[in-house]
Motif scaffolding. Structure first.
Motif, mmCIF file in Angstrom:
data_model
loop_
_atom_site.group_PDB
_atom_site.id
_atom_site.type_symbol
_atom_site.label_atom_id
_atom_site.label_comp_id
_atom_site.label_asym_id
_atom_site.label_seq_id
_atom_site.Cartn_x
_atom_site.Cartn_y
_atom_site.Cartn_z
ATOM 1 N N VAL A 1 130.532 7.040 -31.057
ATOM 2 C CA VAL A 1 130.455 7.032 -29.600
ATOM 3 C C VAL A 1 131.153 5.798 -29.037
ATOM 4 C CG1 VAL A 1 128.881 6.875 -27.640
ATOM 5 C CG2 VAL A 1 128.311 8.360 -29.565
ATOM 6 N N ALA A 2 130.875 4.653 -29.638
ATOM 7 C CA ALA A 2 131.413 3.404 -29.081
ATOM 8 C C ALA A 2 132.945 3.387 -29.158
ATOM 9 C CB ALA A 2 130.828 2.216 -29.829
ATOM 10 N N PHE A 3 133.495 3.848 -30.281
ATOM 11 C CA PHE A 3 134.954 3.796 -30.408
ATOM 12 C C PHE A 3 135.636 4.830 -29.524
ATOM 13 C CE2 PHE A 3 134.121 1.101 -34.030
ATOM 14 C CZ PHE A 3 135.142 0.186 -33.908
ATOM 15 N N VAL A 4 135.082 6.022 -29.453
ATOM 16 C CA VAL A 4 135.710 7.015 -28.580
ATOM 17 C C VAL A 4 135.641 6.553 -27.125
ATOM 18 C CG1 VAL A 4 135.643 9.397 -27.788
ATOM 19 C CG2 VAL A 4 135.304 8.893 -30.192
ATOM 20 N N THR A 5 134.535 5.895 -26.760
ATOM 21 C CA THR A 5 134.440 5.349 -25.400
ATOM 22 C C THR A 5 135.597 4.396 -25.137
ATOM 23 O OG1 THR A 5 132.038 5.455 -25.540
ATOM 24 C CG2 THR A 5 132.962 4.067 -23.807
ATOM 25 N N LEU A 6 135.792 3.493 -26.064
ATOM 26 C CA LEU A 6 136.858 2.509 -25.877
ATOM 27 C C LEU A 6 138.215 3.202 -25.729
ATOM 28 C CD1 LEU A 6 137.868 -0.412 -25.871
ATOM 29 C CD2 LEU A 6 137.936 -0.327 -28.363
ATOM 30 N N LEU A 7 138.477 4.161 -26.625
ATOM 31 C CA LEU A 7 139.793 4.815 -26.594
ATOM 32 C C LEU A 7 139.972 5.643 -25.325
ATOM 33 C CD1 LEU A 7 139.913 5.825 -30.349
ATOM 34 C CD2 LEU A 7 141.189 3.999 -29.220
ATOM 35 N N ALA A 8 138.904 6.321 -24.914
ATOM 36 C CA ALA A 8 139.006 7.123 -23.686
ATOM 37 C C ALA A 8 139.246 6.214 -22.487
ATOM 38 C CB ALA A 8 137.734 7.953 -23.484
ATOM 39 N N LEU A 9 138.627 5.046 -22.491
ATOM 40 C CA LEU A 9 138.827 4.131 -21.367
ATOM 41 C C LEU A 9 140.241 3.568 -21.361
ATOM 42 C CD1 LEU A 9 135.426 2.239 -21.172
ATOM 43 C CD2 LEU A 9 136.373 3.846 -19.538
ATOM 44 N N VAL A 10 140.775 3.290 -22.549
ATOM 45 C CA VAL A 10 142.164 2.830 -22.619
ATOM 46 C C VAL A 10 143.075 3.905 -22.033
ATOM 47 C CG1 VAL A 10 144.067 2.285 -24.171
ATOM 48 C CG2 VAL A 10 141.806 1.319 -24.607
ATOM 49 N N PHE A 11 142.871 5.131 -22.453
ATOM 50 C CA PHE A 11 143.681 6.241 -21.956
ATOM 51 C C PHE A 11 143.574 6.359 -20.439
ATOM 52 C CE2 PHE A 11 144.241 10.607 -20.658
ATOM 53 C CZ PHE A 11 145.370 11.009 -21.351
ATOM 54 N N SER A 12 142.333 6.174 -19.929
ATOM 55 C CA SER A 12 142.097 6.444 -18.504
ATOM 56 C C SER A 12 142.879 5.494 -17.606
ATOM 57 C CB SER A 12 140.608 6.337 -18.190
ATOM 58 O OG SER A 12 140.235 4.987 -18.107
#
Lengths: 496, 644
Positions: free
Chosen positions: B82-93
């Protein structure tokens, strides 16, 4: 100390009335300062409060009053009343701040609200039935003048309906009180002694009749279905701060009466009729939520959600009367949840009514269809309303969840039929989201165009209420530490 | 170390919550992305720390139970995901979300906090707490572009549907308390017989709702109205995955009832099959991915029902990485070309090769091609299915074949060199959703690379030796699928891919509408409820209130009648009486004057006359007196004689 808290606002009200030369601005600030001082005093009481134990009160004061009928000026607090006293002081302060820009007769308005504050605080600390009744009726009188004097639309008629309906209810209550007095030996109106004596124990007819009278009186004030029809017009036509006090404080007088008077004084009758109370609670929850879902007028909608929310309280205290050996813990959790709900509903619904008042003040309508996209011109209003709506639908992180989780967990364990009321939290979720959607989202149109966002006074008063809801939602222990022992006492008293 | 680890666990939940709350309330868009990315990075580091240190923390909360959080083997897999996907999704956003960045990042962090708390909750109150925070933030994130009403409606649908299922946890909490089990998740199977069934049913319904399993799947379709980075987090790694996670966590409870475990397995299998078919029928990339999410979560749910927690958990993690990758790729194309329609994405893999190749890897993993991630993890679940029931296994294999079909369908489109007229049609679809930018920036590409590694390698979680370690950590004996089964599934995937390459897959129109689930929910639940609400409201106004005002009016009417009675009758009687009295008095007066007085005077005159008459015999002469005496005597004697 308690007497000071109760009568300080009244003294200020008398001073405001007695000195007509005080300007509007001074009156408004006097009101704010007095309400703030009163809240500070309540905070001091809270900090020094220690649980008084079964059948006792903290900060007790007693003086002879009407010795002929064994009625005395007897006040005190415990874990049931202290949270409500604090909530009352907070709501009145929020109203005082909210009304800082009021231009319509601020001096008499301030005096009237200070009077109402004294009356409300007095009711929650009263430990004598006559004193309780006095404050109960004075609150009705005060609120009548608030609605009739500062309301809009058909305010006169709504105020009269409110007055007559709740006043009639209070007469039933008085009949019940007199029944308790006569049955007690020696005759007394003292609540502590009555709870100790449990008059009418062993008399199912007498106990049932007295309980019925008291229940009808309190059910009108709460209000529960089918005695609720005074509520929507009273709210719709009341001024914003009047609605906040009516929903936030006055409705609690009904449910507080249940835990303070009916349950400890008539335990046998309460147990016998608990199923009726549970049914009334379930019906109020579901019916209130459904009727709220169908409303197009924001204030009426919030008013009906009050019926739903008070239904949870009724349901929980009813379930607490379903006595079985191994459910004492569950029933105490239900009662804790009920008291938490009273506090939570006061803060949250108070905030929602103040925000509804902003809509009326800016655009002159509560009709949700007249707005749309309001989040554009009024982002602060949108944020606060969203937080209030989520708090009201019981979202975790806010006080409503702490209340409703305990109510449901405890009630379902004590009386499984209460699970039927779970549908209520679903319908309230749907109706609040729909309201949010209708008013605040989409293209900005209709009454939303040119809408001015919240002013600092409005932001601070509503914001404070919601921050308190958030604090209770995240860190409930300080509140629950006060309520839990008292809830256990109530459950023990009902089980006698 | 323990204290530090415990602090890390509290911070893991509190840091994103506090920063997220502050960002959501503030409107300082300028610093928002930087603050949020720093927070997400720190949270990811904390996630690694707690996954290794496995701390437990608790503080008193409510209903006699603690707010207890802890990391065990299962949480240690899910929390870093969860924590890593959050980070990556936020980078993308940062490339996708233009305006209101503070609100977006704030809500995403709040959501992440909810998901992390869900994955570490040890008792029901914090579980439900976090569970519903996820629901509410998902409402706000799906409806992020609030000026467009259909997006807000989609958020409302998502929240209300999942909350309908959440009611199950309230019920489960009541049942746990009544059954004497207490509110700790691990203790739920200890409840008394009857109540344990209620608790299991409640948990099952709540989890199926969040995991978008049948019959709740339709909310996920609507949720595709939200930003793609939202879907990458919520609809792959977190929200829906948390539904699967809860079932894995509650596996002992499900198993303890006898019926709940097989029911779970079958719901999962049927969702995998039917939603796989739905995915195949879609013509919109995000809709296809959403249906595929439901279907893939079906394998996780199956794992929970089959007591293969390790298989389910591995599939959950591998799917999170794969599906987040694909949602982000879909988002990148949507931003660049302004369309999510599959025909509009014709040959797009060649235009942006990095996006093309990473998403190809993701699609191959989704199809179950060996040796990519989902191939291995899915087979771990299917191996458990074969041990239980051949039917379940058959349904699972069919679902896997469907996954290969819909993944292949997308692959073909992405890479196809189409003739000119077809390309023109594709370009005609560009910008129909939004104005495309025609570029894919670095922040949008970088997360894809990281996720592609996950999609390729996370299958190790289900293969020896890592898989055995995971299984033992979860308290299970490692189960190895027979090499034949694994080969079979790999062959099935390749054959289906080849078939789809050779000839376009069928797209039955009746499946495109997600089995009519939303229509059914509207017809069976929403519309009757609203109709009931409206008729009750009318009843309230026209009957209940009328009774009250009617009684008041009746009282008023009675008062008026009483007043009339008072005026006309009572007062009339009084007045008449008075008048009559006066008349009587007058008459009496007349009588008095004419008769009484006359009579009195007459008596007086007569008396006077009598007196005068009586005076006559009184002559004063004695002889006359004697005569009178004799006469009287004679009369007396005569009377005496006659009477006798």
């Amino acid at each position: 100390m308690l007497s000071l808290i109760v009568f300080l606002p009244l003294a200020a009200a008398l001073a405001l009335v007695a000195v007509p030369r005080l300007g509007d601005a001074v009156s408004r600030w006097v009101w704010v300062v007095v309400a703030a001082v009163d809240l500070a005093l309540v905070a001091a009481v809270w900090l020094r409060y220690e649980d008084p134990g079964t059948g006792r009160l903290a900060f007790e004061e007693r003086a002879p009053w009407i010795p002929g009928v064994n009625s005395s000026y007897h006040i005190g607090v415990d874990g049931l009343s202290l949270p409500l006293v604090a909530m009352t002081a907070v709501i009145f302060l929020a109203c005082a701040v909210f009304a800082l820009r009021e231009t319509d007769r601020p001096r008499p308005q301030a005096a009237l609200f200070l009077f109402l504050q004294s009356v409300s605080l007095g009711l929650f600390v009263a430990a004598d039935l006559i004193l309780f009744f006095l404050f109960f009726d004075l609150s009705i009188v005060g609120m009548y003048f608030v609605i009739a004097g500062w309301g809009h639309n058909d305010a006169g008629r709504s105020a009269m309906k409110f007055f007559l309906y709740t006043f009639l209810g209070s007469l039933a209550l008085l009949a019940g009180f007199i029944g308790l007095y006569i049955a007690a030996e020696p005759h007394t109106f003292d609540m502590v002694e009555l709870a100790e004596q449990t008059p009418l124990a062993g008399s199912s007819l007498g106990g049932g009749l007295v309980l019925a009278a008291i229940l009808v009186g309190l059910a009108v004030k709460t209000p529960t279905v089918p005695f609720h029809t005074w509520l929507p017009p009273a709210h719709t036509d009341a001024p914003a701060i009047g609605s906040a006090v009516l929903a936030g404080v006055l409705l609690k007088m009904g449910t507080y009466g249940l835990v303070r008077i009916a349950m400890p004084m008539l335990p046998e009758a309460w147990r016998a009729w608990a199923w009726v109370i549970v049914v009334v609670g379930i019906v109020s929850v579901v019916y209130g939520a459904l009727v709220a879902l169908a409303q197009t007028d924001l204030k009426r909608m919030v008013a009906y959600t009050s019926v739903n929310h008070m239904g949870y309280v009724v349901l929980a205290v009813g379930a607490a009367g379903m006595v079985a050996d191994d459910t004492a813990q569950a029933r105490a959790i239900a009662v804790t949840g009920a008291v938490t709900q009273m506090v939570s509903h006061g803060l949250v619904t108070g905030a929602l009514f103040l925000l509804a008042g902003v809509l009326w003040e800016r655009a002159g309508t509560y009709d949700m269809g007249s707005y749309g996209g309001l989040a554009g011109p009024a982002p602060r209003l949108a944020t606060l309303f969203a937080v209030g709506a989520f708090a009201s639908l019981g979202l975790p992180g806010l006080s409503g969840f702490i209340a409703e989780f305990q109510i449901f967990t405890g009630s379902i364990a004590a009386a499984p039929v209460t699970a039927l009321a779970l549908v209520g939290i679903l319908i309230t979720a749907a109706l609040f989201l729909r309201a949010l959607q209708r008013i605040f989202t989409g293209p900005t149109r209709g009454a939303s165009v040119g809408f001015a966002d919240l002013r600092p006074a409005e932001l601070w008063s509503v914001g404070t209420l919601l921050v308190l809801s958030l604090l209770i939602g995240v860190l409930p222990r300080p509140l629950l530490d006060v309520i839990e022992p008292a809830a256990e006492v109530v459950v023990e008293l009902v089980g006698r | 170390m323990t204290v530090m680890a415990q602090t890390a666990l509290w911070l893991l939940v509190l840091l994103p919550a506090v920063v997220g709350g502050a960002l959501a309330l503030s409107r300082s868009d300028r610093a928002a992305a930087a603050v949020s990315l720093a927070t997400a990075a720190l949270t990811a580091a904390l996630a690694v720390v707690v996954a290794l240190a496995r701390p437990q923390v608790a503080m008193p909360f409510m209903a006699g139970s603690d707010l207890a959080l802890g990391v065990d083997a299962l949480s240690a897999l899910v929390v870093p995901t969860v924590a890593f996907v959050t980070l990556l999704a936020l980078v993308f956003s940062t490339g996708e979300i233009g305006e209101s960045q503070a609100r977006f990042h704030g809500l995403m962090l709040l959501f992440a906090s909810g998901a992390l708390m869900t994955a570490t909750a040890q008792t029901l109150p914090p579980l439900l707490f976090a569970w519903e925070v996820m629901g509410a933030t998902s409402f706000a994130l799906v409806g992020f572009w609030w000026r467009e009403e259909h997006r807000v409606s989609a958020g409302v649908t998502a929240f209300v549907t999942t909350r309908a299922a959440d009611v199950g946890i309230y019920l489960a909490a009541g049942a746990a308390l009544a059954g004497g089990a207490g509110l700790a998740l691990a203790d739920l199977p200890d409840g008394s017989e009857g109540w344990r069934h209620v608790a299991a049913a409640g948990v099952l319904v709540a989890a199926l709702g969040k995991a978008a399993q049948l019959p709740f799947s339709f909310w996920l379709s609507r949720a595709m109205e939200g930003p793609s980075s939202v879907s990458a987090l919520l609809h792959s790694a977190a929200m829906v995955a948390m539904g699967g996670y809860l079932l894995l966590r509650a596996e002992p409870l499900l198993a303890s009832t006898g019926w709940a475990a097989p029911a779970t397995a079958w719901v999962g299998a049927l969702t995998a099959l039917l939603l796989g078919a739905v995915a195949l029928a879609q013509r919109d990339l995000k809709q296809l991915l959403a249906a595929s999410t439901s279907a893939q979560l079906g394998f996780v749910v199956m794992g929970a029902g089959l007591a293969s927690v390790s298989g389910g958990a591995a599939h959950l993690v591998a799917h999170a990485s794969t599906k987040a990758l694909l949602f982000l790729a879909a988002g990148a194309w949507l931003t660049a070309l302004g369309t999510r329609r599959l025909t509009g994405l014709l040959g797009v893999a060649r235009r942006w090769p990095l996006v093309g190749w990473t998403s190809t890897l993701g699609l191959l993993s989704l199809a179950g091609v060996a040796p990519l991630a989902l191939w291995a993890t899915k087979d771990a679940v299917l191996a458990a299915a074969l041990e239980t029931s051949p039917w379940l296994y058959a349904v699972g294999v069919a679902a896997a074949a469907l996954a290969a079909a819909y993944a292949g369908k997308v692959l073909v489109l992405l890479w196809r060199r189409a003739p000119e007229p077809e390309r023109a049609v594709a370009e005609g679809h560009h910008d129909e959703e939004e104005q495309g930018t025609r570029r894919v920036g670095l922040p949008e590409q970088a997360p894809l690379v990281v996720l592609a590694f996950g999609a390729a390698l996370l299958g190790l979680l289900a293969l020896p030796p890592v898989g055995d370690t995971v299984a033992r950590a979860l308290g299970e004996e490692p189960v190895h699928p027979a090499p034949l089964e694994m080969a079979l599934s790999a062959v099935v995937a390749l054959v289906v891919l080849a078939l789809v390459w050779w000839r376009p897959a069928p797209e039955p129109a009746w499946l495109r509408g997600w089995l009519g689930l939303e229509v059914a929910a509207h017809t069976l639940v929403v519309r009757p409820t609203v109709a009931l609400a409206e008729s009750l409201a009318r009843f309230d106004d026209r009957v209940l209130d009328r009774v009250v005002t009617g009684s008041a009016e009746a009282v008023l009417g009675m008062a008026r009648r009483a007043a009339t009675f008072d005026d006309r009758v009572l007062d009339g009687v009084v007045e008449t009486t008075a008048g009559m009295s006066v008349r009587a008095a007058e008459r009496a007066g007349r009588v008095d004057g004419r008769w009484l007085d006359g009579a009195v005077e007459g008596v007086a005159t007569a008396t006077r006359r009598l007196g005068r008459l009586a005076r006559r015999p009184q002559t004063g002469q004695l002889h006359q007196y004697y005569v009178q005496a004799i006469a009287v005597l004679a009369v007396g004697v005569l009377l005496l004689v006659m009477v006798r």
